[in-house]
Design an enzyme around this catalytic site. Structure first.
Site, short mmCIF file in Angstrom:
data_model
loop_
_atom_site.label_atom_id
_atom_site.label_comp_id
_atom_site.label_asym_id
_atom_site.label_seq_id
_atom_site.Cartn_x
_atom_site.Cartn_y
_atom_site.Cartn_z
CD GLU A 85 -8.60 1.36 7.76
OE1 GLU A 85 -8.55 0.39 8.55
OE2 GLU A 85 -7.92 2.40 7.96
CG HIS A 145 -5.99 -2.03 8.86
ND1 HIS A 145 -5.90 -0.68 9.06
CD2 HIS A 145 -4.76 -2.51 9.16
CE1 HIS A 145 -4.68 -0.35 9.45
NE2 HIS A 145 -3.98 -1.46 9.54
CG ASN A 188 -9.02 -1.09 11.89
OD1 ASN A 188 -8.11 -1.81 11.46
ND2 ASN A 188 -9.38 0.03 11.31
CG ASP A 232 -0.32 -0.44 2.52
OD1 ASP A 232 0.93 -0.41 2.61
OD2 ASP A 232 -1.05 -0.80 3.45
P1 PGA Z 1 1.95 -2.09 12.70
O1 PGA Z 1 0.77 -1.94 11.64
O2 PGA Z 1 2.76 -3.25 12.25
O3 PGA Z 1 2.68 -0.81 12.62
O4 PGA Z 1 1.27 -2.33 14.02
C1 PGA Z 1 0.13 -3.06 11.16
C2 PGA Z 1 -1.03 -2.61 10.31
O5 PGA Z 1 -1.58 -1.53 10.59
O6 PGA Z 1 -1.39 -3.33 9.38
#
Ligand code: PGA
Length: 255
Positions: A139, A134, A132, A63
């Site tokens: 999302e 995602h 959440n 992304d």
């Molecule tokens: P993080 O993010 O590894 O920084 O916790 C993971 C994500 O948001 O997919």
């Protein structure tokens, strides 16, 4: 699904890097799916310590933010360059990131999806999970068969990522993300998770219903998923979650 549970976040990196190194040794022109965020960083650090020929490896990022100026240090193009391409001595020409500064981001997203297909698909997709649920920037509410597209970030995701920016307002509102359907086409999914703050959502994703409300739950439908979690993140997984128990040094497999 294989689940490795290891003591620390840094051990998640060692185990996941060992898996990637084995894939690259058996397929020197492997196509890797690269994730940013905090969780995968120990993987890249550990993989840099392996003697594995990366010269034919290529990669696609998951992304990118929409609207950051080119070269912004927190654009994923820059994060991938710093944390992945340079560390692993990957050929930058072989590593693609969605074009978040394109005049037509929807078009850039569709082109990116097509480029993954044209490259023969992704051999191993590295993934993290958001608080959440995602997956990439898909999302809650994202269609389980969605393709690479422009998405609006939730406030929760913007707040989680504010730590990388000087002010919370600087976190972009939109992104280009590989879709859940796109991610599901990768031949092997490698999810790395650490921290007690991810324990509840990891259990919901792996043990709960498959639902767009928890996008990462779609992993349950993929035939080849490896989860590498630290003890804290794995602490709420139901006994028996790991159907295949594999032992590695320092790891307890098959929760
Ligand atoms: P993080 O993010 O590894 O920084 O916790 C993971 C994500 O948001 O997919």
């Amino acid at each position: 699904m294989e689940i490795f549970v290891v003591p620390t976040a840094s051990a998640t990196g060692s185990v996941a890097a060992g898996i990637l190194a084995a894939v690259i040794r058996s397929k020197p022109d492997a196509v890797l799916g690269l994730a940013t965020g905090g969780s995968p960083l120990p993987i890249y650090a550990a993989l840099a310590g392996h003697t594995v020929d990366m010269s034919r490896v290529s990669g696609f990022a998951l992304d990118e933010y929409v609207g950051l100026p080119a070269g912004h240090p927190e654009s994923y193009a820059e994060v991938v360059r710093r944390e992945v391409t340079e560390r692993l001595q990957l050929d930058p020409a072989k590593v693609a990131v969605p074009d978040g500064s394109a005049a037509d981001p929807e078009r850039a997203a569709a082109d990116y999806d097509a480029a993954i297909r044209a490259a023969g698909g992704i051999d191993v997709q590295i993934l993290g999970i958001g608080h959440n649920g995602h997956l990439a920037f898909n999302e809650p509410g994202s269609a389980l068969d969605s393709r690479t597209r422009v998405e609006v970030l939730t406030e929760r995701t913007r707040a989680a990522n504010a730590r990388y920016f000087s002010t919370a307002e600087e976190v972009p509102l939109r992104c280009i993300t590989q879709g859940l359907g796109t991610i599901m086409e990768a031949r092997h999914l490698l999810l790395v998770v650490n921290g007690v703050d991810k324990a509840g959502i990891l259990a919901a994703a792996l043990n709960g219903p498959v639902t767009a409300d928890c996008p990462a739950s779609v992993l349950q439908r993929h035939p080849h998923v490896t989860v590498v979690a630290d003890e804290a993140a794995a602490s709420q997984l139901a006994p028996g979650s790991g159907r295949v128990a594999v032992r590695v040094a320092g790891a307890r497999a098959g929760v």
